[in-house]
Enzyme design. Structure first.
Site, short mmCIF file in Angstrom:
data_model
loop_
_atom_site.label_atom_id
_atom_site.label_comp_id
_atom_site.label_asym_id
_atom_site.label_seq_id
_atom_site.Cartn_x
_atom_site.Cartn_y
_atom_site.Cartn_z
N PHE A 106 0.81 -1.22 0.00
CA PHE A 106 0.00 0.00 0.00
C PHE A 106 0.84 1.27 0.00
O PHE A 106 0.35 2.34 0.33
CB PHE A 106 -0.98 0.01 1.18
CG PHE A 106 -1.81 -1.23 1.29
CD1 PHE A 106 -2.80 -1.50 0.36
CD2 PHE A 106 -1.59 -2.14 2.31
CE1 PHE A 106 -3.55 -2.66 0.44
CE2 PHE A 106 -2.35 -3.30 2.39
CZ PHE A 106 -3.33 -3.56 1.46
N GLN B 85 -9.41 -5.76 -6.90
CA GLN B 85 -8.69 -4.56 -6.50
C GLN B 85 -9.64 -3.42 -6.17
O GLN B 85 -9.44 -2.68 -5.21
CB GLN B 85 -7.72 -4.15 -7.60
CG GLN B 85 -6.44 -4.97 -7.64
CD GLN B 85 -5.66 -4.84 -6.35
OE1 GLN B 85 -5.15 -3.78 -6.02
NE2 GLN B 85 -5.58 -5.91 -5.58
N VAL C 65 -5.38 -0.07 -11.84
CA VAL C 65 -6.66 -0.20 -11.14
C VAL C 65 -6.50 -0.34 -9.63
O VAL C 65 -7.47 -0.35 -8.89
CB VAL C 65 -7.45 -1.41 -11.72
CG1 VAL C 65 -6.83 -2.73 -11.28
CG2 VAL C 65 -8.92 -1.35 -11.33
N GLY C 66 -5.27 -0.40 -9.14
CA GLY C 66 -5.05 -0.71 -7.73
C GLY C 66 -5.49 0.37 -6.76
O GLY C 66 -5.84 0.08 -5.63
N GLU C 67 -5.46 1.65 -7.18
CA GLU C 67 -5.68 2.73 -6.22
C GLU C 67 -6.97 3.51 -6.44
O GLU C 67 -7.49 4.13 -5.51
CB GLU C 67 -4.47 3.67 -6.24
CG GLU C 67 -3.20 2.94 -5.86
CD GLU C 67 -1.98 3.84 -5.75
OE1 GLU C 67 -1.87 4.56 -4.75
OE2 GLU C 67 -1.14 3.79 -6.66
#
Length: 711
Positions: free
Chosen positions: A242, A609, A674-676
């Site tokens: 993260f 995600q 796309v993770g955040e």
């Protein structure tokens, strides 16, 4: 060609993880391994007058005790991010100054973990303490230095266009409000850990969970005066990062320094309490948003100012205002950022740094304006969306923000929303509906990949880029399978080792956007090398030639397109909450998230995600906060039992929908990260729903029961 991209593919690394075959940093077994345990400061500001290590040194199994009086040689790195980066600019044990509670002031190395921990408690320290600055209200705020921008460069948080004051004076409607977020802690499942192993005095192997394998390699090389090729970093699996595992922290640097001096491999694993103090957090913020609009909702001015806090050993502003020029068009725009130094550990990147708290403030303000003007919040956003990045003066590529809003509204049933607060009830509880936009910049870096195609039809993909749980192993396999035209089961992926080609950084939602183009190009080079269009034909040629494999290495990087387009991902969240005012109980009961992220490579992990981001955002909205003891300066919460975050019972079913088209201006895969993006706007959507339910506007996160009952 096999059409795999965009379908739902199970994780390539899933079986290894659930069966325990995946080896994490602290699980590597080396002959002669010894154990380190850090000694930490019990004051938040002052000087070490004396440090007595005699009792610790005489404890059973103790090999060495290191303090500022005998710290091994460590060189100061360039610390410019591109070449090297450490989280704390001050080197560990470099002097007797204490800047925050929990700061590492010593290291004990012993034959066992238990012996090292016991001896660390025997180190006696005399301090000259000074009054620390623990609360933001007591801190001195100054204009913030440059911070990370959307293009991975540093830029100031201040930006001005037009005449904001004149626009405010002539507006039909204005809105001004101040929004607060609390300090949030990193709580990855895998603790921060390092095993440092020297082969002689000039070759170092580091086993460490890192989001940037090659960056970490370069940093350790500078720290110890070595050529980069003399440092090997091994990090095939991460149990969450993260943003807190991109660069070396002081504990890892000390482990490597001790290991070289002792010529023994040293393992150092931080406790949860130690992690809360010295491996990063998201700073608290105070943001003021001012909006001016015509009667029909057309925005004529936006002002967004932000304050955040950093530590004495590193300057890290939380870049909240970076999102403001990308969201809503206005001829008059003003942003600025201030920063204060407090005696707390160093804040750092945390999922959507800047964008997450920034969207909390901006999207809450947009909701307030919509209610003031008696406009639908969705319609207000549709009316004011911008087609260009107002700071860069570049048009957006492949933007489908309006689709996110419209599809989300339809799927959620937004047209049935009551326009009156406190008008919906269910089983004696108030019900509210809320929405907010989501956004995150599309970033891409340099990445290299090697592809080997074998005679049996299998492909072997090698890169140092790694998977911190986001699904990169599977993404790489899917991309290779699609390009080569073979089943994904025939692709083997090896990642997370600095001996492999440089795969870039797993941060800023850029790993997919960086690696996928390199995989595509390397696969095409393999096919081209033998004048074939399919992997089947290549394998036939291999079998005839008797060669062991055909391989190619490709390196890709962003190019001229970055000066022609602005690249951004978009989304919209719609949620339902229930509020029991008698006991202050707030529950999120329904969620729809619609995302435009370009080409979705693996529908299963991409949706996962987004769901993870929504869950993390619900935690921020409802419960996550860290207070610092005003007397000791230590975080009051110190482990996974005392730091509140969502459990399964707190989370409803989260429906995730993807819209849009491949962004081929961005890269050959058309894929953005796309993770955040999933976390951005979540807390605002919850608070906006709470206003609809209760008629009370909350501007300070988290929305804990005491606040709901006090209203």
């Amino acid at each position: 060609m096999s059409k795999i991209m965009g379908t739902a593919v199970s994780r390539k690394d899933g079986l290894a993880k659930v069966t325990g075959q995946a080896t994490y940093a602290a699980e590597h077994q080396l002959p002669g391994l010894v154990y380190g345990y850090v000694v930490t400061a019990t004051i938040a500001n002052g000087q070490i007058q004396a440090i007595d290590t005699e009792a610790a040194e005489q404890s059973p199994g103790v090999i060495a005790v290191f303090t500022h009086n005998n710290v091994p040689k460590i060189f100061k790195p360039s610390n410019d991010f591109r070449k090297s980066k450490i989280y704390e600019a001050r080197l560990p044990l470099s002097d007797a100054q204490v800047h925050y509670a929990g700061q590492i002031i010593g290291l004990v190395v012993a034959n066992t973990f238990e012996q090292a921990r016991d001896a660390a408690q025997r180190v006696k320290v005399d301090y000259t303490a000074q009054a620390p600055t623990i609360a933001a209200k007591d801190a001195v705020f100054k204009p913030a230095p440059s911070m990370f921008g959307e293009d991975m460069t540093f830029q100031t948080g201040k930006f001005t266009s037009g005449d904001f004051s004149a626009a405010m004076a002539g507006a039909a409607a204005t809105m001004t409000a101040t929004y607060h977020t609390s300090t949030e802690l990193h709580a990855p499942m895998e603790p921060h850990a390092t095993i440092a192993h020297w082969q002689g005095t000039d070759t170092l192997t580091i086993y460490e969970p890192t989001q940037w394998v090659m960056g970490t390699q370069r940093t350790y090389a500078e720290l110890f005066g070595l050529p980069s090729e003399k440092v090997r970093v091994v990090s095939p699996f991460l149990g969450g990062g993260f943003g807190s595992k991109a660069f070396p922290w002081p504990h890892g640097i000390l482990a490597a320094a001790a290991a070289r001096q002792l010529q023994r491999p040293v393992k150092l694993v931080l406790s949860r309490r130690q992690m809360t103090a010295n491996t990063g957090h998201r700073s608290e913020t105070e943001q003021t948003v001012r909006l001016a609009a015509m009667a029909d909702g057309t925005l004529t001015a936006i002002s967004h100012t932000a304050k955040s806090c950093t530590s004495p050993v590193e300057s890290f502003p939380e870049p909240c205002t970076g999102i403001t020029p990308v969201m809503y068009t206005t001829p008059n725009l003003y942003t600025s950022q201030e920063l204060a130094v407090m005696n707390v550990g160093t804040p750092t990147f945390m999922r959507a740094p800047g964008e997450n708290p920034g969207m909390w403030a901006l999207e809450s303000a947009m909701d307030e304006l919509a209610w003031q003007l008696k406009l639908d919040p969705v319609a207000l956003r549709l009316k004011n969306q911008t087609e260009k990045h107002q700071r860069k003066s570049l048009p957006f590529s492949a933007k489908h923000f309006s689709d996110c809003l419209q599809v989300g509204a339809e799927r959620f049933g937004w047209q049935n929303r009551s326009m009156t607060p406190r008008s919906l009830t269910q089983e004696g509880k108030l019900v509210g509906w809320g929405m907010a936009a989501a956004t995150f910049p599309a970033m891409r870096g340099v990445a290299s990949v090697k592809v080997r195609l074998l005679p049996d039809g299998t492909a072997h993909i090698l890169t140092s880029g790694n998977d911190m749980g986001t699904g990169a192993y599977t993404m790489v396999a899917v991309t290779a399978a699609e390009t080569l035209g073979i089943p994904v089961e025939q692709v083997r992926v090896e990642m997370g080792d600095s001996q492999l080609p440089d795969g870039g950084l797993a941060g800023g939602s850029q790993m997919t956007a960086s690696l996928a183009p390199a995989v595509i190009q390397a696969c095409r080079e393999v096919l081209k090398s033998v004048n074939c269009t399919t992997a089947t034909a290549v394998c036939a040629a291999l079998q005839q030639s008797g060669r062991a494999a055909i391989e190619a290495t490709a390196t890709t990087a962003p190019g001229a397109e970055m000066k022609q387009w602005a690249f951004q991902s978009w989304g919209a969240h719609f949620c339902e909450v229930t509020v029991d005012e008698e006991i202050g109980r707030l529950r999120v009961t329904r969620w729809v998230a619609v995302m435009d992220v370009g080409q979705v490579i693996n529908a299963k992990t991409a949706a996962s995600q987004v769901r993870g981001g929504v869950i993390m955002g619900i935690g921020q909205a409802l419960m996550e906060e860290c207070h610092f003891d005003p007397n000791t300066g230590y975080p009051v919460v110190y482990d996974l039992a005392t730091y509140h975050f969502p459990a399964h019972a707190d989370i409803p079913r989260i429906e995730v929908i993807f819209v849009g088209e491949p962004d081929l201006n961005f890269n050959p895969a058309g894929a953005r990260g796309v993770g955040e993006i999933g976390i951005t706007g979540v807390s605002a959507a919850v608070a906006n729903a709470v206003y609809h339910a209760t008629g009370n506007r909350f501007r300070h996160l988290p929305l804990t029961p005491d606040k709901l009952m006090a209203s």
